[in-house]
Write an enzyme that holds these catalytic residues in place. Structure first.
Site, mmCIF file in Angstrom:
data_model
loop_
_atom_site.group_PDB
_atom_site.id
_atom_site.type_symbol
_atom_site.label_atom_id
_atom_site.label_comp_id
_atom_site.label_asym_id
_atom_site.label_seq_id
_atom_site.Cartn_x
_atom_site.Cartn_y
_atom_site.Cartn_z
ATOM 1 N N GLU A 55 1.572 -6.439 -1.355
ATOM 2 C CA GLU A 55 0.385 -5.334 -1.379
ATOM 3 C C GLU A 55 -0.175 -5.088 -2.827
ATOM 4 O O GLU A 55 0.702 -4.760 -3.593
ATOM 5 C CB GLU A 55 0.866 -4.110 -0.601
ATOM 6 C CG GLU A 55 -0.324 -3.206 -0.186
ATOM 7 C CD GLU A 55 0.155 -2.091 0.765
ATOM 8 O OE1 GLU A 55 -0.355 -0.916 0.511
ATOM 9 O OE2 GLU A 55 1.088 -2.326 1.454
ATOM 10 N N ASN A 69 -0.776 0.611 -7.211
ATOM 11 C CA ASN A 69 0.483 0.183 -6.899
ATOM 12 C C ASN A 69 0.769 -1.233 -6.550
ATOM 13 O O ASN A 69 -0.458 -2.052 -6.080
ATOM 14 C CB ASN A 69 1.118 1.078 -5.791
ATOM 15 C CG ASN A 69 2.795 1.127 -5.534
ATOM 16 O OD1 ASN A 69 3.197 0.446 -6.522
ATOM 17 N ND2 ASN A 69 3.173 1.865 -4.791
ATOM 18 N N ARG A 88 12.893 8.693 -12.490
ATOM 19 C CA ARG A 88 12.944 7.913 -11.559
ATOM 20 C C ARG A 88 13.629 6.637 -11.812
ATOM 21 O O ARG A 88 14.442 6.170 -10.872
ATOM 22 C CB ARG A 88 11.381 7.645 -11.093
ATOM 23 C CG ARG A 88 10.659 8.795 -10.240
ATOM 24 C CD ARG A 88 9.211 8.264 -9.815
ATOM 25 N NE ARG A 88 9.373 7.289 -8.901
ATOM 26 C CZ ARG A 88 8.598 6.454 -8.854
ATOM 27 N NH1 ARG A 88 7.365 6.377 -9.211
ATOM 28 N NH2 ARG A 88 8.485 5.369 -7.791
ATOM 29 N N TRP A 118 1.311 15.324 -0.576
ATOM 30 C CA TRP A 118 1.492 14.687 -1.803
ATOM 31 C C TRP A 118 0.374 14.584 -2.699
ATOM 32 O O TRP A 118 0.523 14.394 -4.049
ATOM 33 C CB TRP A 118 2.482 13.529 -1.620
ATOM 34 C CG TRP A 118 1.433 12.178 -0.896
ATOM 35 C CD1 TRP A 118 1.706 12.015 0.281
ATOM 36 C CD2 TRP A 118 0.822 11.270 -1.934
ATOM 37 N NE1 TRP A 118 1.000 10.835 0.480
ATOM 38 C CE2 TRP A 118 0.524 10.399 -0.733
ATOM 39 C CE3 TRP A 118 0.681 11.046 -2.902
ATOM 40 C CZ2 TRP A 118 -0.530 9.470 -1.035
ATOM 41 C CZ3 TRP A 118 -0.292 9.955 -3.402
ATOM 42 C CH2 TRP A 118 -0.720 9.153 -2.397
ATOM 43 N N GLU A 146 -5.593 3.668 -4.652
ATOM 44 C CA GLU A 146 -5.628 5.074 -3.944
ATOM 45 C C GLU A 146 -6.190 6.182 -4.718
ATOM 46 O O GLU A 146 -5.842 6.284 -5.696
ATOM 47 C CB GLU A 146 -4.215 5.493 -3.358
ATOM 48 C CG GLU A 146 -3.818 4.243 -2.474
ATOM 49 C CD GLU A 146 -2.051 4.955 -2.016
ATOM 50 O OE1 GLU A 146 -1.827 4.960 -0.891
ATOM 51 O OE2 GLU A 146 -1.410 5.152 -3.160
ATOM 52 N N GLU A 200 3.830 2.826 -9.297
ATOM 53 C CA GLU A 200 2.642 3.582 -9.425
ATOM 54 C C GLU A 200 2.236 3.792 -10.959
ATOM 55 O O GLU A 200 2.999 3.890 -11.576
ATOM 56 C CB GLU A 200 2.792 4.755 -8.758
ATOM 57 C CG GLU A 200 3.301 4.843 -7.025
ATOM 58 C CD GLU A 200 4.719 4.696 -6.969
ATOM 59 O OE1 GLU A 200 5.565 4.601 -7.825
ATOM 60 O OE2 GLU A 200 5.086 4.978 -5.862
ATOM 61 N N ASP A 203 -2.646 -2.153 -4.242
ATOM 62 C CA ASP A 203 -3.296 -0.771 -3.568
ATOM 63 C C ASP A 203 -4.210 -0.054 -4.784
ATOM 64 O O ASP A 203 -3.717 0.174 -5.850
ATOM 65 C CB ASP A 203 -2.301 0.544 -3.497
ATOM 66 C CG ASP A 203 -1.412 -0.072 -2.329
ATOM 67 O OD1 ASP A 203 -1.840 -0.754 -1.359
ATOM 68 O OD2 ASP A 203 -0.593 0.502 -2.117
#
Length: 302
Positions: free
Chosen positions: A108, A127, A289, A202, A112, A137, A110
């Protein structure tokens, strides 16, 4: 992940080159704008669509969002649409434009667009999922107000790179690093999708700002639908996808030409400018992260 659209299960192969759904010579590379209904179809909330000639509008209200999907699956090429994002207070809303294959091990790419309160800038989150794994991201602000006019958003995909472009300016590149043992998305045909939905848990300032439904409906407008890619009928084994959409002694496809195998010098400078002036988050720099930097980040530094 832009997962709010419905996706049909289908595998694709025996791919033939098309230019905006019309068969053309394998050396041709021109792109024509097509009508929405030639390339796409609503996938949910049909009553949230409005058609005004070549203009399509999708709305989000406190009952539902909306989404559309391409009628065909593709492998390699370029897809583009022009979008004017939700005006005014768009906090909590997400408008997405993306390509995706099917299944739990899907690939995928993306775009957004994360709404914000009036006067605060939209953020664009990109992403990349490979074999079902995302968490790549990046977020940036734009050098223009995307709610005041239409701007083009494109995904260029070939066997060497995935390029995210805004008005033909590259804002992100995901390179093929298979030679370093890093998987690359090149074996699954992908549909083209767009949707608008509520994500106020979010989307805006980490979920601190919620959707104000007194401003509904929230409307995203579209025009200039373009697909210049290899279309894949769902007829033969999926293992044939890449072979039929790749150049050979008998055929040449524009997406395999050296000029699109990597960024030009000018495009590389554009990407550096975007990263220096508009990048606000990069997963590669998020030590919380990722205490150990993701392996592809070492090779994607520009």
């Amino acid at each position: 992940m832009a997962s709010s659209s419905s996706r049909s299960l289908s595998m694709c192969a025996a791919c033939v080159m098309v230019l905006v759904l019309s068969v053309a010579s394998a050396t041709a590379g021109s792109v024509r704008t097509s009508r929405f209904d030639e390339l796409f179809q609503p996938s949910w909330a049909l009553d949230h669509f409005t058609y005004e000639g070549e203009l399509l509008k999708m709305k989000l209200d406190n009952y539902s969002g909306a989404g559309f999907s391409s009628k065909s699956k593709y492998m390699f090429g370029k897809v583009t649409t022009q979008i004017k994002l939700v005006e005014g207070d768009s906090a909590g809303t997400v408008t997405a434009f993306y390509m995706s294959s099917e299944g739990s091990n899907h690939n995928e790419f993306d775009f957004e667009f994360l709404g914000n309160t009036t006067g605060e800038p939209y953020l664009v989150q990109t992403n990349v999922y490979v074999n079902g794994v995302g968490n790549r991201e990046q977020r940036l602000n734009l050098w223009f107000d995307p709610t005041k006019d239409f701007h083009s958003y494109s995904l260029l995909w070939n066997q060497r790179q995935v390029v995210f472009l805004v008005d033909d300016t590259p804002i992100r590149v995901h390179s093929n690093l298979e030679h370093r043992g890093i998987p690359y998305p090149k074996d699954q045909p992908m549909g083209v999708y767009s949707s608008i939905w509520n994500a106020d848990d979010w989307a805006t300032q980490g979920g601190r700002v919620k959707t104000d439904w007194t401003h509904a409906p929230f409307v995203a407008s579209y025009t200039g639908f373009q697909i210049d890619a290899c279309v894949c009928p769902a007829t033969v084994a999926a293992s044939d996808n890449a072979r039929h959409c790749s150049s050979s002694a008998e055929k040449r496809y524009w997406w395999d030409e050296p000029t699109v195998s990597e960024l030009s010098t000018h495009q590389s400078h554009q990407l550096l400018w975007v990263r220096a002036n508009h990048m606000v988050y990069d997963y590669c720099s998020d030590a919380t992260r990722f205490p150990s930097i993701p392996v592809e980040c070492e090779h994607h530094r520009h």
